[in-house]
Motif scaffolding. Structure first.
Motif, mmCIF file in Angstrom:
data_model
loop_
_atom_site.group_PDB
_atom_site.id
_atom_site.type_symbol
_atom_site.label_atom_id
_atom_site.label_comp_id
_atom_site.label_asym_id
_atom_site.label_seq_id
_atom_site.Cartn_x
_atom_site.Cartn_y
_atom_site.Cartn_z
ATOM 1 N N TRP A 190 -5.160 16.659 2.038
ATOM 2 C CA TRP A 190 -5.552 15.260 2.212
ATOM 3 C C TRP A 190 -5.153 14.743 3.584
ATOM 4 N N PHE A 191 -5.716 13.568 3.917
ATOM 5 C CA PHE A 191 -5.548 13.025 5.275
ATOM 6 C C PHE A 191 -4.149 12.498 5.550
ATOM 7 N N TRP A 192 -3.340 12.299 4.516
ATOM 8 C CA TRP A 192 -2.026 11.698 4.777
ATOM 9 C C TRP A 192 -1.178 12.600 5.659
ATOM 10 N N LEU A 193 -1.421 13.911 5.605
ATOM 11 C CA LEU A 193 -0.552 14.835 6.320
ATOM 12 C C LEU A 193 -0.801 14.811 7.834
ATOM 13 N N PRO A 194 -2.053 15.028 8.302
ATOM 14 C CA PRO A 194 -2.257 14.928 9.758
ATOM 15 C C PRO A 194 -2.172 13.502 10.269
ATOM 16 N N LEU A 195 -2.349 12.524 9.393
ATOM 17 C CA LEU A 195 -2.368 11.121 9.831
ATOM 18 C C LEU A 195 -1.159 10.366 9.287
ATOM 19 N N LEU A 242 -5.622 -14.855 -8.804
ATOM 20 C CA LEU A 242 -6.459 -13.715 -9.156
ATOM 21 C C LEU A 242 -6.897 -12.969 -7.901
ATOM 22 N N ALA A 243 -7.320 -13.727 -6.866
ATOM 23 C CA ALA A 243 -7.805 -13.085 -5.647
ATOM 24 C C ALA A 243 -6.690 -12.301 -4.982
ATOM 25 N N GLU A 244 -5.479 -12.861 -4.957
ATOM 26 C CA GLU A 244 -4.369 -12.172 -4.295
ATOM 27 C C GLU A 244 -4.074 -10.842 -4.984
ATOM 28 N N TYR A 245 -4.054 -10.864 -6.309
ATOM 29 C CA TYR A 245 -3.734 -9.631 -7.028
ATOM 30 C C TYR A 245 -4.886 -8.647 -6.973
ATOM 31 N N ALA A 246 -6.138 -9.152 -6.999
ATOM 32 C CA ALA A 246 -7.279 -8.241 -6.859
ATOM 33 C C ALA A 246 -7.221 -7.553 -5.498
ATOM 34 N N ASN A 247 -6.806 -8.300 -4.471
ATOM 35 C CA ASN A 247 -6.692 -7.705 -3.145
ATOM 36 C C ASN A 247 -5.601 -6.652 -3.100
ATOM 37 N N MET A 248 -4.477 -6.917 -3.778
ATOM 38 C CA MET A 248 -3.404 -5.911 -3.808
ATOM 39 C C MET A 248 -3.888 -4.625 -4.442
ATOM 40 N N ILE A 249 -4.607 -4.763 -5.565
ATOM 41 C CA ILE A 249 -5.090 -3.560 -6.246
ATOM 42 C C ILE A 249 -6.123 -2.858 -5.368
ATOM 43 N N LEU A 250 -6.919 -3.651 -4.646
ATOM 44 C CA LEU A 250 -7.914 -3.055 -3.749
ATOM 45 C C LEU A 250 -7.239 -2.232 -2.658
ATOM 46 N N VAL A 251 -6.202 -2.809 -2.040
ATOM 47 C CA VAL A 251 -5.495 -2.074 -0.977
ATOM 48 C C VAL A 251 -4.905 -0.783 -1.532
ATOM 49 N N SER A 252 -4.385 -0.837 -2.774
ATOM 50 C CA SER A 252 -3.825 0.367 -3.385
ATOM 51 C C SER A 252 -4.909 1.425 -3.592
ATOM 52 N N PHE A 259 -6.525 8.081 2.235
ATOM 53 C CA PHE A 259 -5.489 9.008 2.699
ATOM 54 C C PHE A 259 -5.048 10.009 1.643
ATOM 55 N N MET A 260 -5.198 9.670 0.361
ATOM 56 C CA MET A 260 -4.627 10.526 -0.678
ATOM 57 C C MET A 260 -5.706 11.172 -1.538
ATOM 58 N N GLY A 261 -6.873 11.400 -0.954
ATOM 59 C CA GLY A 261 -7.861 12.224 -1.639
ATOM 60 C C GLY A 261 -8.559 11.601 -2.832
ATOM 61 N N GLY A 262 -8.533 10.292 -2.964
ATOM 62 C CA GLY A 262 -9.307 9.618 -4.000
ATOM 63 C C GLY A 262 -9.125 10.215 -5.382
ATOM 64 N N TRP A 263 -10.235 10.709 -5.967
ATOM 65 C CA TRP A 263 -10.185 11.222 -7.334
ATOM 66 C C TRP A 263 -9.786 12.691 -7.381
ATOM 67 N N LEU A 264 -9.483 13.302 -6.215
ATOM 68 C CA LEU A 264 -9.170 14.739 -6.209
ATOM 69 C C LEU A 264 -7.797 14.989 -6.822
ATOM 70 N N SER A 265 -7.644 16.191 -7.357
ATOM 71 C CA SER A 265 -6.384 16.545 -7.992
ATOM 72 C C SER A 265 -5.371 16.984 -6.937
ATOM 73 N N PRO A 266 -4.089 16.619 -7.097
ATOM 74 C CA PRO A 266 -3.080 17.044 -6.120
ATOM 75 C C PRO A 266 -2.722 18.527 -6.252
ATOM 76 N N LEU A 283 -6.621 6.679 -10.604
ATOM 77 C CA LEU A 283 -5.891 5.598 -11.258
ATOM 78 C C LEU A 283 -4.384 5.786 -11.072
ATOM 79 N N ILE A 284 -3.915 7.037 -11.228
ATOM 80 C CA ILE A 284 -2.482 7.306 -11.078
ATOM 81 C C ILE A 284 -2.035 6.982 -9.656
ATOM 82 N N LYS A 285 -2.826 7.441 -8.669
ATOM 83 C CA LYS A 285 -2.441 7.202 -7.269
ATOM 84 C C LYS A 285 -2.415 5.703 -6.966
ATOM 85 N N ALA A 286 -3.463 5.006 -7.409
ATOM 86 C CA ALA A 286 -3.521 3.565 -7.144
ATOM 87 C C ALA A 286 -2.361 2.849 -7.818
ATOM 88 N N PHE A 287 -1.992 3.337 -9.012
ATOM 89 C CA PHE A 287 -0.868 2.715 -9.714
ATOM 90 C C PHE A 287 0.423 2.899 -8.913
#
Lengths: 342, 216
Positions: A190-195, A242-252, A259-266, A283-287
């Motif tokens: 995933w991109f987190w390593l080179p970036l 609501l907007a503030e928390y929706a934005n937080m979840i969006l950023v997550s 950076f962490m490969g979206g739905w791909l498995s680690p 979902l796990i990563k975003a959490f």
């Protein structure tokens, strides 16, 4: 005619509801989780009275907010005062249109998805500024000023971080960006390593963009009471919330996607069942990322305003600019195999 | 409903909103409302470009102008304490000059359109669609290969503009106190505070004072 109507109007609305309703429920549960986590970190119980383990606390709060009176301050600008919460909420929800939940699950597989996201997140600041100005209050105006300057400063750093991702992925499409991180080595692809520096900057900028602790000077309840939404009550305040928390979840979610490969498995793809990608991984990563927001809030004292500006302009932006160059070299000279699917 | 008709309806809808918003920028009395109309103008203009398949340009317009430039505009306008009546006076006074300028510009634009129409340049097919890539990808390829030199020159000119703006507004004043974050971080605690070691001694117990008889 009817067929077209169903295909182009009814189904998109159904899909949109399939995203927004779980999102709003997620916000309610996230608020509960936040209060629980902060409670534990403060060595106290957190909400535990309403429903089993206090699970219904968030819903009780929603009902309370909705039946409260909405108060219009004297000589406030009525039209803008009521428009401001909507201007905050609409971009926060609209940005979800391009977030890919799995390889096929995306509402709009737009080619310029990342640009669209930047456009939507940058529009959210209008709601905050107008709320501050229209409510005809000094505290609210001060909060709006702080927030505007802060969001603009950190948007630059965030944009430069996204440029690094785009250089490696070679696409503005979020699904393509995740697919570019696919490989055989799982988490190491995933991109987190080179970036890595850019990844850290992106997430911290995300915290600053959503005006969360330790960058919550826009609200700063010890200095300017509650900043831009001090005059709002009832459902109008609930919309800001609501907007503030929706934005937080969006950023997550975005941190996970970019950076962490979206739905791909680690795990490596040779590991059988757990090596396969899917929506639960995202979902796990975003959490985990959204948990970081709460952890920050419980751990760090608020930044001073000039320190926030210094961090954004003099630390993050130079590092990000240098890393754009590094990412270009990585791609051009082929120093990493990421992005080639090998 | 066929898609082209729908696109035409959207075009006229967005165009109408753009024109109305642009007019209200100069007619609205409240300056904050005027700035917001300008935001709406930009936004509906971006929608128009989106209809023309220029997605990069449309989104860049929103990111740069709506998201950053107009926020700073609003920032400044909210801080100003403007006397509306004085501005109105100027409006009536300078209206004839403004009208003359507007008419001159209109004539020039019509002339230009006429000349162009005489040349009757038909636009070729959309190069992005012809190459089979998205608008953004094609634009990036074209900018960084075919038009690299003009693009870099434009970037250089912009940088010069930024440096010039900073140089023009930066005034070095004497006697200004600055914080230096480097010094603050590098400071040694021992330079600032002196830690004194003391034996833990129980302080002398005060002898209990016998309650005094209230003097009568």
């Amino acid at each position: 005619m009817i067929d077209q109507l169903i295909n182009h109007l009814v189904w998109p609305i159904v899909y949109i509801l399939c995203i927004t309703i779980p999102l709003i429920l997620a916000v309610a549960m996230f608020v509960y989780w936040e209060r629980k986590v902060i409670g534990w970190m403060h060595v106290r119980m957190g909400p535990n009275k309403i429903g089993p383990f206090g699970l219904l606390q968030a819903f009780a709060d929603v009902v309370k907010l909705l039946i409260k009176e909405v108060i219009l301050p004297t000589t406030a600008n009525r039209f803008l005062y009521y428009l401001a919460p909507l201007l905050t909420l609409v971009p926060a929800l609209a940005a979800w249109a391009v977030v890919p939940f799995s390889s096929k699950m995306v509402l709009s597989n737009a080619n310029a998805g990342v640009l669209y996201l930047l456009a939507m997140t940058s529009m959210g600041v209008y709601g905050i500024i107008l709320a501050g100005w229209a409510s005809n209050s000094r505290y609210a105006l001060l909060g709006a000023m702080r927030s505007a300057a802060q969001v603009i400063s950190y948007e630059l750093a965030m944009g430069l971080c996204l440029v690094c991702v785009l250089v490696l992925a070679g696409s503005l499409n979020l699904t393509d960006i995740v697919n570019a991180q696919a490989g055989h080595k799982g988490i190491l692809d995933w991109f987190w390593l080179p970036l890595l520096p850019v990844f850290v900057i992106y997430f911290i900028s995300g915290v600053a963009e959503t005006n969360r602790a330790p960058f919550d000077v826009a609200e700063g309840e010890s200095e300017i009471v509650a900043g831009f939404h001090v005059e709002y009550s009832g459902s109008a305040f609930a919309i800001f919330f609501l907007a503030e928390y929706a934005n937080m979840i969006l950023v997550s979610f975005l941190a996970a996607v970019l950076f962490m490969g979206g739905w791909l498995s680690p795990f490596p793809s040779s590991w059988g069942f757990i090596g396969q990608g899917g929506f639960p991984w995202l979902l796990i990563k975003a959490f985990l990322f959204s948990f970081l927001f709460l952890w920050f809030r419980a751990s760090f004292p608020r930044y001073r305003y000039d320190q926030i500006m210094r961090l954004g302009w003099k630390v993050f932006i130079p590092i990000a600019i240098v890393w754009v160059l590094v990412a270009g070299c990585l791609k051009y000279f082929g120093w990493v195999t990421i992005g080639t699917g090998v | 409903m066929n898609p082209q008709l729908f696109q035409l309806i959207c075009f006229y809808g967005f165009g109408f909103i753009t024109v109305v918003a642009a007019l209200s920028v100069i007619t609205l009395k409240n300056t904050v409302h005027a700035v917001l109309s300008l935001v709406l103008t930009f936004f509906s203009m971006a929608c128009l470009w989106m209809l023309a398949d220029a997605e990069f340009l449309a989104l860049a317009l929103i990111v740069v102008y709506v998201g950053a430039v107009m926020v700073l505009f609003l920032f400044v306008v909210m801080m100003l304490d403007i006397d509306q009546e004085k501005i109105r006076e100027g409006f009536v006074k300078f209206l004839p000059i403004g009208l003359i300028v507007a008419v001159a510009m209109l004539v020039e634009m019509l002339g230009l359109i006429g000349v162009k129409a005489m040349h009757a340049q038909v636009m070729g097919p959309d190069p992005a669609a012809a190459a089979g890539v998205s608008n953004t990808a094609w634009l990036g390829q074209a900018l960084y290969t075919k038009y690299l030199l003009p693009f870099e020159v434009a970037a250089l000119i912009l940088t010069v503009g930024v440096v010039a703006a900073v140089a023009l507004t930066l005034r070095q004043r004497v006697g200004v106190r600055h914080e230096s974050a480097n010094e603050q971080v590098r400071v040694n605690p021992r330079d600032r505070i002196r830690i004194v070691k003391m034996d833990a001694v129980r302080p002398a117990q005060p002898t209990p004072v016998p309650p005094q008889e209230p003097s009568s």
